[in-house]
Motif scaffolding. Structure first.
Motif, mmCIF file in Angstrom:
data_model
loop_
_atom_site.group_PDB
_atom_site.id
_atom_site.type_symbol
_atom_site.label_atom_id
_atom_site.label_comp_id
_atom_site.label_asym_id
_atom_site.label_seq_id
_atom_site.Cartn_x
_atom_site.Cartn_y
_atom_site.Cartn_z
ATOM 1 N N TYR A 41 0.751 -1.257 -0.078
ATOM 2 C CA TYR A 41 -0.123 0.008 0.180
ATOM 3 C C TYR A 41 0.980 1.075 0.040
ATOM 4 O O TYR A 41 1.680 1.221 0.848
ATOM 5 N N HIS A 42 0.711 2.128 -0.929
ATOM 6 C CA HIS A 42 1.605 3.168 -1.091
ATOM 7 C C HIS A 42 0.382 4.549 -1.013
ATOM 8 O O HIS A 42 -0.523 4.466 -1.821
ATOM 9 N N ASN A 43 0.900 5.864 -0.063
ATOM 10 C CA ASN A 43 0.067 6.823 -0.157
ATOM 11 C C ASN A 43 -1.444 6.388 0.169
ATOM 12 O O ASN A 43 -2.153 7.169 -0.583
ATOM 13 N N CYS A 44 -1.587 5.433 0.935
ATOM 14 C CA CYS A 44 -3.030 5.167 1.226
ATOM 15 C C CYS A 44 -3.394 5.771 2.805
ATOM 16 O O CYS A 44 -2.839 5.820 3.425
ATOM 17 N N THR A 45 -4.903 6.032 2.865
ATOM 18 C CA THR A 45 -5.338 6.327 4.065
ATOM 19 C C THR A 45 -6.280 5.346 4.785
ATOM 20 O O THR A 45 -7.199 4.873 3.759
ATOM 21 N N PHE A 46 -6.225 4.995 5.841
ATOM 22 C CA PHE A 46 -7.077 4.158 6.598
ATOM 23 C C PHE A 46 -7.598 4.991 7.878
ATOM 24 O O PHE A 46 -6.990 5.432 8.554
ATOM 25 N N ILE A 47 -9.196 5.018 7.700
ATOM 26 C CA ILE A 47 -9.701 5.799 8.784
ATOM 27 C C ILE A 47 -10.830 4.959 9.371
ATOM 28 O O ILE A 47 -11.571 4.253 8.818
ATOM 29 N N GLY A 48 -10.544 4.740 10.785
ATOM 30 C CA GLY A 48 -11.748 4.071 11.418
ATOM 31 C C GLY A 48 -11.524 2.290 11.277
ATOM 32 O O GLY A 48 -12.592 1.759 11.404
ATOM 33 N N CYS A 49 -10.523 2.123 10.753
ATOM 34 C CA CYS A 49 -10.489 0.550 10.429
ATOM 35 C C CYS A 49 -9.856 -0.057 11.684
ATOM 36 O O CYS A 49 -9.469 0.375 12.477
ATOM 37 N N ASP A 50 -10.222 -1.632 11.423
ATOM 38 C CA ASP A 50 -10.072 -2.372 12.624
ATOM 39 C C ASP A 50 -8.916 -3.352 12.345
ATOM 40 O O ASP A 50 -9.336 -4.105 11.550
ATOM 41 N N PHE A 51 -7.734 -3.336 12.889
ATOM 42 C CA PHE A 51 -6.835 -4.062 12.754
ATOM 43 C C PHE A 51 -6.552 -4.864 14.023
ATOM 44 O O PHE A 51 -5.335 -5.608 14.112
ATOM 45 N N SER A 52 -7.383 -4.776 15.067
ATOM 46 C CA SER A 52 -7.093 -5.352 16.402
ATOM 47 C C SER A 52 -6.919 -6.812 16.278
ATOM 48 O O SER A 52 -7.803 -7.488 15.558
ATOM 49 N N ASN A 53 -6.132 -7.346 17.116
ATOM 50 C CA ASN A 53 -5.808 -8.810 17.408
ATOM 51 C C ASN A 53 -5.477 -9.407 15.967
ATOM 52 O O ASN A 53 -5.638 -10.814 15.945
ATOM 53 N N ARG A 54 -4.736 -8.906 15.308
ATOM 54 C CA ARG A 54 -4.579 -9.325 13.772
ATOM 55 C C ARG A 54 -2.996 -9.473 13.713
ATOM 56 O O ARG A 54 -2.258 -8.668 14.343
ATOM 57 N N THR A 55 -2.649 -10.203 12.892
ATOM 58 C CA THR A 55 -1.056 -10.380 12.684
ATOM 59 C C THR A 55 -0.944 -10.232 11.256
ATOM 60 O O THR A 55 -1.520 -10.905 10.470
ATOM 61 N N ILE A 56 -0.243 -9.057 10.907
ATOM 62 C CA ILE A 56 -0.011 -8.378 9.578
ATOM 63 C C ILE A 56 1.371 -9.144 8.892
ATOM 64 O O ILE A 56 2.239 -8.881 9.581
ATOM 65 N N LEU A 57 1.448 -10.011 7.953
ATOM 66 C CA LEU A 57 2.358 -10.622 7.503
ATOM 67 C C LEU A 57 2.868 -10.096 6.021
ATOM 68 O O LEU A 57 1.681 -10.045 4.920
ATOM 69 N N ASN A 58 3.879 -9.685 5.539
ATOM 70 C CA ASN A 58 4.419 -9.459 4.324
ATOM 71 C C ASN A 58 3.624 -8.335 3.486
ATOM 72 O O ASN A 58 3.639 -8.444 2.309
ATOM 73 N N THR A 59 2.932 -7.661 4.268
ATOM 74 C CA THR A 59 2.369 -6.309 3.703
ATOM 75 C C THR A 59 3.058 -5.281 3.869
ATOM 76 O O THR A 59 3.491 -4.854 4.793
ATOM 77 N N VAL A 60 3.413 -4.455 2.786
ATOM 78 C CA VAL A 60 4.311 -3.409 3.076
ATOM 79 C C VAL A 60 3.296 -2.182 3.089
ATOM 80 O O VAL A 60 2.465 -1.994 2.044
ATOM 81 N N PHE A 61 3.510 -0.898 3.835
ATOM 82 C CA PHE A 61 2.723 0.058 4.175
ATOM 83 C C PHE A 61 3.933 1.319 3.867
ATOM 84 O O PHE A 61 4.430 1.441 4.737
ATOM 85 N N GLU A 62 3.823 2.116 2.863
ATOM 86 C CA GLU A 62 4.598 3.129 2.668
ATOM 87 C C GLU A 62 3.849 4.347 2.323
ATOM 88 O O GLU A 62 2.864 4.636 1.760
ATOM 89 N N LYS A 63 4.381 5.434 3.098
ATOM 90 C CA LYS A 63 3.672 6.733 3.069
ATOM 91 C C LYS A 63 2.271 6.736 3.306
ATOM 92 O O LYS A 63 1.388 7.338 2.536
ATOM 93 N N CYS A 64 1.966 5.994 4.476
ATOM 94 C CA CYS A 64 0.329 5.716 4.219
ATOM 95 C C CYS A 64 0.147 6.288 5.837
ATOM 96 O O CYS A 64 0.875 6.565 6.766
ATOM 97 N N THR A 65 -1.188 6.756 6.028
ATOM 98 C CA THR A 65 -1.772 7.253 7.343
ATOM 99 C C THR A 65 -3.068 6.474 7.560
ATOM 100 O O THR A 65 -4.008 5.974 7.002
ATOM 101 N N PHE A 66 -2.953 6.258 9.279
ATOM 102 C CA PHE A 66 -3.691 5.708 9.929
ATOM 103 C C PHE A 66 -4.526 6.602 10.685
ATOM 104 O O PHE A 66 -3.806 7.305 11.650
ATOM 105 N N ARG A 67 -5.945 6.902 10.625
ATOM 106 C CA ARG A 67 -6.576 7.570 11.609
ATOM 107 C C ARG A 67 -7.814 7.151 12.276
ATOM 108 O O ARG A 67 -8.535 6.397 11.667
ATOM 109 N N THR A 68 -7.697 7.266 13.626
ATOM 110 C CA THR A 68 -8.855 6.807 14.449
ATOM 111 C C THR A 68 -9.063 5.106 14.121
ATOM 112 O O THR A 68 -9.933 4.614 14.336
ATOM 113 N N CYS A 69 -7.854 4.521 13.987
ATOM 114 C CA CYS A 69 -7.878 2.923 13.739
ATOM 115 C C CYS A 69 -7.602 2.272 15.052
ATOM 116 O O CYS A 69 -6.948 2.874 15.916
#
Length: 204
Positions: A41-69
């Motif tokens: 994910y490049h230059n993406c924005t995540f707003i109010g998203c739920d990542f809780s209790n998850r294991t994030i494997l092999n996914t690259v986040f570059e220049k991304c913004t997380f808000r109220t997540c």
């Protein structure tokens, strides 16, 4: 004798690796499922998203913004580069296995109680107006990082590299100069108390 080659095998192993990349997209109020995530994910924005209790494997986040997540108790085994977390819940987040190519992270007005950043290499990261109760930064490389108006009560920095880091407006921290690298680290006069807390002395 002519050697035997499995043509199907050759074609399969030499085929180009396909990478699913998402750019310049905004995701709102989505429960993130790691198995359905794109590779990058490049230059993406995540707003109010739920990542809780998850294991994030092999996914690259570059220049991304997380808000109220909500990223509470999530575990990240990927690359995070120039990523900003604003007004996020990161209680118990585990970043100990993120890629060594990660860095330049920014946390703003976020909750990082019990976060685990042990052994991470997060030079030039910024923590602003964050609550970080009992966070674990042991053996982390936080050189040139900034802790701006952060509450660091009971957080641990054992054997951390804090060279040229800025703690001038942080408070409630306890850092042992004998076990940390603090060359040219910035502290306020008031914050010097946090450097002698381990001596069990009274300052009046």
């Amino acid at each position: 004798m002519t050697p035997f080659f499995n043509k199907a095998f050759i074609l399969e192993t030499t085929a180009p690796l396909l990478i699913n990349m998402t750019e310049h997209q905004c995701f709102e109020n989505i429960a993130f499922n790691a198995s359905e995530a794109d590779d990058e994910y490049h230059n993406c924005t995540f707003i109010g998203c739920d990542f809780s209790n998850r294991t994030i494997l092999n996914t690259v986040f570059e220049k991304c913004t997380f808000r109220t997540c909500n990223l509470a108790l999530s575990k990240w085994k990927n690359a995070l580069r120039e990523v900003t977390f604003t007004d996020c819940k990161l209680t118990g987040v585990d970043l100990t296995e993120i890629s060594k190519f990660s860095g330049d992270l920014t946390f703003v007005n976020s909750l990082l109680d019990y976060c685990n950043l042990t052994g991470t290499k997060l030079r030039r990261s910024r923590f602003s107006d964050c609550q970080i109760y009992e966070g674990y930064f042991d053996e982390a490389d936080l050189s040139l990082s900034v802790f701006e108006r952060c509450n660091l009560e009971r957080s641990s920095f054992f054997k951390a590299n804090l060279e040229k880091a800025d703690f001038s407006s942080a408070f409630n921290f306890s850092i042992n100069p004998d076990t940390c690298r603090i060359k040219k680290t910035i502290f306020s006069e008031y914050g010097l108390r946090g450097l002698v807390a381990h001596l069990d002395i009274e300052i009046k």
